[in-house]
Design a protein around this motif. Structure first.
Motif, PDB file in Angstrom:
ATOM      1  N   GLU A 126       9.460 -19.089   6.920  1.00  0.00           N
ATOM      2  CA  GLU A 126       9.644 -19.979   8.063  1.00  0.00           C
ATOM      3  C   GLU A 126       8.695 -19.634   9.207  1.00  0.00           C
ATOM      4  N   SER A 127       8.494 -18.316   9.435  1.00  0.00           N
ATOM      5  CA  SER A 127       7.618 -17.904  10.545  1.00  0.00           C
ATOM      6  C   SER A 127       6.166 -17.795  10.136  1.00  0.00           C
ATOM      7  N   GLY A 128       5.887 -17.793   8.830  1.00  0.00           N
ATOM      8  CA  GLY A 128       4.520 -17.635   8.359  1.00  0.00           C
ATOM      9  C   GLY A 128       4.008 -16.209   8.507  1.00  0.00           C
ATOM     10  N   ALA A 129       4.916 -15.250   8.446  1.00  0.00           N
ATOM     11  CA  ALA A 129       4.531 -13.846   8.656  1.00  0.00           C
ATOM     12  C   ALA A 129       3.731 -13.326   7.467  1.00  0.00           C
ATOM     13  N   SER A 130       2.822 -12.410   7.760  1.00  0.00           N
ATOM     14  CA  SER A 130       2.042 -11.719   6.728  1.00  0.00           C
ATOM     15  C   SER A 130       2.140 -10.210   6.959  1.00  0.00           C
ATOM     16  N   PHE A 131       1.853  -9.448   5.889  1.00  0.00           N
ATOM     17  CA  PHE A 131       2.035  -7.993   5.942  1.00  0.00           C
ATOM     18  C   PHE A 131       0.742  -7.281   5.553  1.00  0.00           C
ATOM     19  N   GLU A 132       0.529  -6.137   6.186  1.00  0.00           N
ATOM     20  CA  GLU A 132      -0.495  -5.174   5.770  1.00  0.00           C
ATOM     21  C   GLU A 132       0.209  -3.834   5.586  1.00  0.00           C
ATOM     22  N   ARG A 133       0.112  -3.306   4.389  1.00  0.00           N
ATOM     23  CA  ARG A 133       0.885  -2.110   4.063  1.00  0.00           C
ATOM     24  C   ARG A 133       0.121  -1.257   3.052  1.00  0.00           C
ATOM     25  N   PRO A 134       0.441   0.026   2.967  1.00  0.00           N
ATOM     26  CA  PRO A 134      -0.199   0.876   1.957  1.00  0.00           C
ATOM     27  C   PRO A 134       0.214   0.444   0.557  1.00  0.00           C
ATOM     28  N   ASP A 135      -0.659   0.718  -0.392  1.00  0.00           N
ATOM     29  CA  ASP A 135      -0.324   0.395  -1.775  1.00  0.00           C
ATOM     30  C   ASP A 135       0.859   1.222  -2.261  1.00  0.00           C
ATOM     31  N   LYS A 136       0.953   2.461  -1.762  1.00  0.00           N
ATOM     32  CA  LYS A 136       2.036   3.337  -2.193  1.00  0.00           C
ATOM     33  C   LYS A 136       2.663   4.003  -0.984  1.00  0.00           C
ATOM     34  N   LEU A 137       3.975   4.155  -1.045  1.00  0.00           N
ATOM     35  CA  LEU A 137       4.717   4.889  -0.024  1.00  0.00           C
ATOM     36  C   LEU A 137       5.410   6.076  -0.691  1.00  0.00           C
ATOM     37  N   PRO A 138       5.671   7.150   0.052  1.00  0.00           N
ATOM     38  CA  PRO A 138       6.238   8.354  -0.572  1.00  0.00           C
ATOM     39  C   PRO A 138       7.691   8.180  -0.981  1.00  0.00           C
ATOM     40  N   THR A 139       8.130   9.111  -1.797  1.00  0.00           N
ATOM     41  CA  THR A 139       9.535   9.195  -2.199  1.00  0.00           C
ATOM     42  C   THR A 139      10.186  10.331  -1.427  1.00  0.00           C
ATOM     43  N   ILE A 140      11.311  10.045  -0.782  1.00  0.00           N
ATOM     44  CA  ILE A 140      12.032  11.070  -0.031  1.00  0.00           C
ATOM     45  C   ILE A 140      13.480  11.088  -0.504  1.00  0.00           C
ATOM     46  N   LEU A 165      18.317   3.542   4.315  1.00  0.00           N
ATOM     47  CA  LEU A 165      16.863   3.400   4.441  1.00  0.00           C
ATOM     48  C   LEU A 165      16.444   1.938   4.269  1.00  0.00           C
ATOM     49  N   ARG A 166      17.136   1.233   3.403  1.00  0.00           N
ATOM     50  CA  ARG A 166      16.847  -0.201   3.250  1.00  0.00           C
ATOM     51  C   ARG A 166      17.226  -0.954   4.521  1.00  0.00           C
ATOM     52  N   LEU A 167      18.362  -0.570   5.130  1.00  0.00           N
ATOM     53  CA  LEU A 167      18.785  -1.201   6.375  1.00  0.00           C
ATOM     54  C   LEU A 167      17.795  -0.892   7.499  1.00  0.00           C
ATOM     55  N   LEU A 168      17.195   0.312   7.461  1.00  0.00           N
ATOM     56  CA  LEU A 168      16.183   0.683   8.460  1.00  0.00           C
ATOM     57  C   LEU A 168      14.991  -0.266   8.381  1.00  0.00           C
ATOM     58  N   TRP A 169      14.436  -0.441   7.160  1.00  0.00           N
ATOM     59  CA  TRP A 169      13.317  -1.374   7.004  1.00  0.00           C
ATOM     60  C   TRP A 169      13.717  -2.794   7.434  1.00  0.00           C
ATOM     61  N   GLY A 211       8.563   2.598  -1.102  1.00  0.00           N
ATOM     62  CA  GLY A 211       7.810   1.388  -1.450  1.00  0.00           C
ATOM     63  C   GLY A 211       8.705   0.342  -2.088  1.00  0.00           C
ATOM     64  N   GLU A 212       9.548   0.770  -3.045  1.00  0.00           N
ATOM     65  CA  GLU A 212      10.477  -0.169  -3.681  1.00  0.00           C
ATOM     66  C   GLU A 212      11.495  -0.683  -2.670  1.00  0.00           C
ATOM     67  N   SER A 213      11.980   0.213  -1.783  1.00  0.00           N
ATOM     68  CA  SER A 213      12.946  -0.205  -0.771  1.00  0.00           C
ATOM     69  C   SER A 213      12.344  -1.266   0.140  1.00  0.00           C
ATOM     70  N   LEU A 214      11.072  -1.083   0.532  1.00  0.00           N
ATOM     71  CA  LEU A 214      10.412  -2.073   1.386  1.00  0.00           C
ATOM     72  C   LEU A 214      10.241  -3.401   0.650  1.00  0.00           C
ATOM     73  N   ILE A 259      11.617  -7.095   1.874  1.00  0.00           N
ATOM     74  CA  ILE A 259      10.747  -8.266   2.045  1.00  0.00           C
ATOM     75  C   ILE A 259      11.271  -9.438   1.217  1.00  0.00           C
ATOM     76  N   ASP A 260      11.775  -9.133   0.001  1.00  0.00           N
ATOM     77  CA  ASP A 260      12.358 -10.206  -0.809  1.00  0.00           C
ATOM     78  C   ASP A 260      13.598 -10.787  -0.136  1.00  0.00           C
ATOM     79  N   ASP A 261      14.447  -9.917   0.438  1.00  0.00           N
ATOM     80  CA  ASP A 261      15.663 -10.405   1.099  1.00  0.00           C
ATOM     81  C   ASP A 261      15.330 -11.271   2.311  1.00  0.00           C
ATOM     82  N   LEU A 262      14.234 -10.956   2.988  1.00  0.00           N
ATOM     83  CA  LEU A 262      13.858 -11.701   4.197  1.00  0.00           C
ATOM     84  C   LEU A 262      12.816 -12.773   3.902  1.00  0.00           C
ATOM     85  N   SER A 263      12.772 -13.214   2.665  1.00  0.00           N
ATOM     86  CA  SER A 263      11.741 -14.194   2.296  1.00  0.00           C
ATOM     87  C   SER A 263      11.881 -15.498   3.087  1.00  0.00           C
TER      88      SER A 263
END
Length: 539
Positions: A397-411, A418-422, A381-384, A388-392
């Motif tokens: 510019e594109s007006g993109a919006s997100f729908e995401r879970p409130d919490k994501l697991p820790t692995i 993993l940050r590069l993956l997102w 969740g923190e990585s995502l 999102i902050d880096d791609l602000s």
């Protein structure tokens, strides 16, 4: 019976004995003991019955018959004496012994007949005596006593004839008594013989029974105990390390089967040890090869690191100079250049810039799993959020919006990768959006049998199902650079990152209205915050 037939029967009997199990041997021993006990019991019963029968016959029939025969003889003699006395004196008191003797004769005769009823010869003699006695009474005794009672004189010839008739009876009585005495002696001898046979039989049983028990014990020892001892000794020698020791298969069928199974196990252990030894030799050789390969790999990695350094510094330096001097050329001599000259300069700057981007992407791709391989708990969740902050900028510019879970697991994984993956997945969702609508990016997370399943969905232009595998191949592009920028490395890098973390990534070909990329990551031992499909929009 010929020798081959006897030999064949012996072999058949031996084969039957070899098929006997321990249980069968015990049944045979019990059966033999039962038969022996039954034979001894029957023999003892027969001997006891024989002696008892002879004793009963002697005491209840033969001896009483001899005694009663003597009483019968005395009764007949009393009759003859009484008649003779009456004939001489004429006095009635002399006839009393006659009457008493007649009654005694009848009683003794009935008793003797009952005692010798099973002996026809003696019974015939008894009947003869009784018949002659009756004839003597009817022909001599009664007529003479009647004539003497009437006062007459009995002729001497008649008296002499009666005497001769009674002498015949006397001879028969003597012979009968002699035969009864002989029968008594014979019965006593038979009884003594039967008692001796009985005593010897019981003595033989007392000796034979322990000998049979000892013989059975010895037989069981030879048939069962000795093979078990041999099996135990051989097993202990094998357990001590003598794997060449062959286990003998002797004794009953089940003991032989156990011995054969244990010997088969020994053979397999020997084979397994041989295989293990060969595998150890092979493993040592492979370990030596791996050590050599590790040395070569370290050398190769060192060279690759050197190449990465050269690529990141020495190769990019000329590109930066080309781009810089082209820009200076356009700035200083832009007034004297026509539009085509300026376009050529822009082409050169753009090519140098794309070359720098391509080199940087290749460096990042080569470092996945090699340089970036730190393993630590990562909150996805923190990585995502950071991505999102880096791609602000492109998001706004594109007006993109997100729908995401409130919490994501820790692995457990590499945080940079993993940050590069997102970043690559979300960048692609923004880049390939539908120009007619603002991008809508959905992040999904749900438990999977191997860990966690994630998905990144968009409402963009989508990917045709036939390109589901091609999009993960490095440098493979589905559109021209004029349509969409990029190097064609992003999804290939995503695949390498996911697989390096033990998961897999694929295109959901059944999804419509855009593209959906799914990937899995294994669950870690770190307590994970379970994410549910809770949707919340953020711009």
């Amino acid at each position: 019976m010929t020798a081959p037939v006897r030999k064949g029967r012996l072999l058949t009997d031996a084969s039957r004995l070899r098929r006997l199990t321990v249980h069968g041997w015990f049944l045979v021993m019990i059966a033999a003991l039962t038969v022996l006990t039954a034979v001894c019991a029957v023999t003892g019963a027969v001997m006891i019955d024989r002696t008892s029968s002879l004793s009963d016959q002697l005491t209840t029939r033969i001896s009483p018959a001899a005694i009663e025969a003597s009483q019968m003889q005395k009764a007949l003699i009393d009759q003859e004496t009484g008649v003779r006395g009456f004939l001489l004196t004429g006095r009635e008191e002399f006839l009393q012994p006659y009457a008493e003797g007649l009654a005694a004769e009848r009683r003794s005769r009935a008793q003797v007949a009952a005692d010798i009823a099973d002996r026809p010869g003696l019974l015939r003699e008894l009947n003869t005596i009784s018949a002659k006695a009756a004839a003597w009474r009817s022909e001599y005794a009664e007529p003479m006593t009647a004539e003497r009672r009437d006062g007459g004189t009995v002729p001497a010839a008649a008296v002499e004839a009666g005497k001769r008739a009674f002498d015949e009876i006397r001879v028969l009585l003597e012979r009968q008594n002699s035969r009864l005495a002989q029968l008594r002696v014979t019965s006593r001898d038979e009884l003594s013989q039967a008692e001796r046979v009985r005593n010897w039989a019981f003595l033989a049983m007392l000796v034979l029974f322990p000998l049979a028990m000892v013989g059975m014990a010895v037989l069981l020892r030879r048939a069962i105990g000795r093979p078990l001892d041999q099996l135990r000794i051989a097993s202990r020698e094998i357990a001590a390390g003598d794997f060449e020791r062959v286990i003998p298969a002797r004794g009953p069928a089940d003991i032989r089967e156990v011995a054969e199974d244990v010997d088969l196990m020994r053979v397999r252990i020997v084979q397994a040890l041989g295989d293990s030894h060969r595998q150890q030799v092979q493993l040592r050789e492979q370990a030596a090869d791996l050590d050599a390969q590790a040395v070569e790999l370290r050398r190769s990695n060192a060279e690759l690191e050197q190449f990465a350094y050269v690529a990141s510094h020495d190769l990019q330096e000329p590109l930066r100079k080309v781009a810089t001097f082209c820009q200076l050329l356009e700035k200083r001599y832009g007034e004297v250049l026509d539009e085509r000259g300026k376009q050529y300069i822009r082409f050169a700057v753009d090519g140098a810039t794309r070359m720098q981007v391509l080199i940087n992407d290749l460096l990042r791709f080569s470092r996945v799993g090699r340089v970036y391989d730190d393993r630590e708990p990562v909150d996805l969740g923190e990585s995502l959020e950071k991505v999102i902050d880096d791609l602000s900028a492109p998001i706004e510019e594109s007006g993109a919006s997100f729908e995401r879970p409130d919490k994501l697991p820790t692995i457990v994984g590499d945080p940079t990768m993993l940050r590069l993956l997102w970043q690559n997945l979300i960048s692609n969702a923004i880049k390939f959006h539908d120009p007619a609508r603002a991008p809508l990016i959905r992040i999904g997370c749900e438990p999977d049998e191997d860990g966690w399943k994630f998905s990144v969905s968009d409402n963009g232009i989508g990917v045709e199902p036939e390109f589901a595998d091609k999009i993960f191949v490095i440098f493979q592009r589905l559109h021209s650079r004029e349509q969409y920028s990029g190097t064609g490395i992003g999804l290939a890098m995503c695949k390498k990152i996911v697989e390096n973390h033990g998961g897999r990534i694929w295109l959901d070909t059944g999804y419509t209205g855009g593209a959906r990329l799914c990937f899995t990551l294994p669950a870690s031992t770190v307590p994970a915050r379970s994410g549910t499909e809770h949707e919340g929009s953020s711009s």
